[in-house]
Design a protein around this motif. Sequence first.
Motif, PDB file in Angstrom:
ATOM      1  N   SER A 105      46.590  37.121  35.263  1.00 60.15           N
ATOM      2  CA  SER A 105      45.143  36.857  35.268  1.00 60.15           C
ATOM      3  C   SER A 105      44.489  37.784  34.252  1.00 60.15           C
ATOM      4  O   SER A 105      45.162  38.605  33.623  1.00 60.15           O
ATOM      5  N   ALA A 106      43.182  37.703  34.167  1.00 58.01           N
ATOM      6  CA  ALA A 106      42.412  38.668  33.384  1.00 58.01           C
ATOM      7  C   ALA A 106      42.188  39.901  34.263  1.00 58.01           C
ATOM      8  O   ALA A 106      42.185  39.791  35.492  1.00 58.01           O
TER       9      ALA A 106
ATOM     10  N   LYS B 299      34.717  41.876  37.153  1.00 59.16           N
ATOM     11  CA  LYS B 299      35.914  41.239  36.581  1.00 59.16           C
ATOM     12  C   LYS B 299      35.685  40.928  35.107  1.00 59.16           C
ATOM     13  O   LYS B 299      34.562  40.521  34.739  1.00 59.16           O
TER      14      LYS B 299
ATOM     15  N   THR C 112      36.557  38.327  33.559  1.00 60.95           N
ATOM     16  CA  THR C 112      36.078  36.934  33.428  1.00 60.95           C
ATOM     17  C   THR C 112      34.557  36.867  33.591  1.00 60.95           C
ATOM     18  O   THR C 112      33.880  36.131  32.871  1.00 60.95           O
TER      19      THR C 112
ATOM     20  N   GLU D 221      42.412  36.135  30.098  1.00 58.87           N
ATOM     21  CA  GLU D 221      43.842  35.963  30.383  1.00 58.87           C
ATOM     22  C   GLU D 221      44.656  36.080  29.100  1.00 58.87           C
ATOM     23  O   GLU D 221      45.706  36.713  29.068  1.00 58.87           O
TER      24      GLU D 221
ATOM     25  N   PHE E 220      45.172  30.462  33.907  1.00 61.87           N
ATOM     26  CA  PHE E 220      43.779  29.987  33.925  1.00 61.87           C
ATOM     27  C   PHE E 220      43.401  28.941  32.880  1.00 61.87           C
ATOM     28  O   PHE E 220      42.430  28.248  33.042  1.00 61.87           O
TER      29      PHE E 220
ATOM     30  N   ARG F  60      37.649  28.446  38.803  1.00 62.40           N
ATOM     31  CA  ARG F  60      37.805  29.897  38.978  1.00 62.40           C
ATOM     32  C   ARG F  60      38.991  30.183  39.902  1.00 62.40           C
ATOM     33  O   ARG F  60      39.255  29.451  40.847  1.00 62.40           O
ATOM     34  N   GLY F  61      39.663  31.272  39.619  1.00 67.43           N
ATOM     35  CA  GLY F  61      40.847  31.617  40.405  1.00 67.43           C
ATOM     36  C   GLY F  61      42.064  30.813  39.985  1.00 67.43           C
ATOM     37  O   GLY F  61      43.102  30.821  40.642  1.00 67.43           O
ATOM     38  N   GLY F  62      41.951  30.118  38.843  1.00 61.41           N
ATOM     39  CA  GLY F  62      42.955  29.123  38.473  1.00 61.41           C
ATOM     40  C   GLY F  62      44.262  29.637  37.916  1.00 61.41           C
ATOM     41  O   GLY F  62      45.152  28.839  37.609  1.00 61.41           O
ATOM     42  N   SER F  63      44.434  30.948  37.779  1.00 58.21           N
ATOM     43  CA  SER F  63      45.749  31.424  37.312  1.00 58.21           C
ATOM     44  C   SER F  63      46.837  31.077  38.321  1.00 58.21           C
ATOM     45  O   SER F  63      48.000  30.892  37.950  1.00 58.21           O
ATOM     46  N   ASP F  64      46.468  30.990  39.584  1.00 61.53           N
ATOM     47  CA  ASP F  64      47.424  30.535  40.617  1.00 61.53           C
ATOM     48  C   ASP F  64      47.966  29.150  40.253  1.00 61.53           C
ATOM     49  O   ASP F  64      49.134  28.845  40.493  1.00 61.53           O
TER      50      ASP F  64
HETATM   51  N1  ASP Z   1      40.262  35.184  35.756  1.00 65.35           N
HETATM   52  C1  ASP Z   1      39.935  33.933  36.354  1.00 65.35           C
HETATM   53  C2  ASP Z   1      38.870  34.142  37.422  1.00 65.35           C
HETATM   54  O1  ASP Z   1      38.406  35.252  37.638  1.00 65.35           O
HETATM   55  C3  ASP Z   1      41.134  33.225  36.872  1.00 65.35           C
HETATM   56  C4  ASP Z   1      42.005  33.980  37.829  1.00 65.35           C
HETATM   57  O2  ASP Z   1      41.902  35.204  37.960  1.00 65.35           O
HETATM   58  O3  ASP Z   1      42.828  33.349  38.475  1.00 65.35           O
HETATM   59  O4  ASP Z   1      38.473  33.196  38.050  1.00 65.35           O
END
Ligand code: ASP
Length: 459
Positions: free
Chosen positions: A36-37, A47, A49, A120, A182, A196-200
Amino acid sequence: MKVAKFGGTSVADAGQILKILEIVKADPNRRIIVVSAPGKRNKTDTKVTDLLIACAEAMLKHGAAEQELAAIVARFAEIQKELGAPEKITREIEADLRQRLAGDHKHHGKFMDCMKAAGEDNCAKLVAAAFQQKGLNAHYVSPREAGLLLSSEFGNAQVLEKSYAKLAELRNRPGVTIFPGFFGYTEADEVATFPRGGSDITGAILAAAVKADVYENFTDVDSVYACDPRIVPEAPAITLLTYREMRELAYAGFGVFHDEAIVPAVTANVPICIKNTNRPSAPGTQIMPERPYAAGGVVGVASADGFSTIFVSKYLMNREVGFGRKLLQILEDEKISYEHAPSGIDNTSVIVRSKELTVAKEAHVVTRIKAELSPDDVEVEHGLALLMMVGEGMRYTVGLAAKATHALADAGVNIEMLNQGASEISIMFGVKEADRKKAVRALFHAFFAQSAHGGQEAS
Ligand code: ASP
């Protein structure tokens, strides 16, 4: 072969990145690392991002974003210095950010995604360089080169099926691949990001593509807990979940794992393991296709704020062919995706995410419903929270809803909506946002507190 994804707090500073190095070195099967970032180092931190979003917004508004840019460069520079990585990386990061900022602003979504992806992308480059310097055969690989093709839904993209064949070749790369999470590229070669959160999601796609033995998702907690530990600190850890349970829990607020990341893993049958970067020896939570379960087992209770209800009533609605379709068509025309539609004989409610129902869209939708469906009443209510009680064993158990509604009534929580989904592994309650935490605690006490065996499969 293992694909391991490390979230924002796992790359938040040099100390955390060095923990990743140890984790990678400890198992030669960890060959694809998704990062992730850099995330928050403490509660008040921001963060990367979010810094990038602020930077892009400043550029769009004022035509300049020097201060915002400097904050991002400073964040990366600190990590680079502490890692003892070559200084030229910081200069390259700054040049990359300036180039993105100078890019085309006409399409806000595209510009935003290009900026967001910088977190990222640069983090992966920095991590790869630092690992190389420390003697690991690690290489940054760009999603473009690897063939991660996404739909052009900017900020909300989805993987294109055709990506998988090319991505499978990552398996043959020597050494350790460091892959930014991401984002990917559209067929027109534009940067597009997942939600958002898409590195998963990136991690899950790669794990599916290379047919990994396991997809390890490293975060900052030991495991998934039966309830949000911020609401119920004594909530027990969950050691084993099925894909379906995780999907339902993640949908309604289990922030540990992105709900859309389940799909690729399910399709390719790759087990997922949630682990803690700060305590890699902890067993974590395994997410598998099946698990043994006992009747009555509620495995977890998730909850999320931010829903709105569009309530429509009309006498003899049940006799009117096409009423539901017409109602949903109005939402589709407004590009509002609906979440649930519980209905009665003469009324139906459509539940949507509040962020999708802007003031202008709400007014327009209500006007159209009145004009086109001639209802007796239309009401929109905001501030709804959803609670999801989930467990594979639930479908074999009589009396679960009664026990839950009793617990909620005893806690003085009014149930605005109750929906036993078609899946039968969950029961959903709608309550006022103000009652959400109280409701979670009530369900925890009803289903877990007296558990003799630590919560998993409590009944
Ligand atoms: N950096 C992105 C976010 O904060 C993606 C991630 O962390 O998964 O949403």
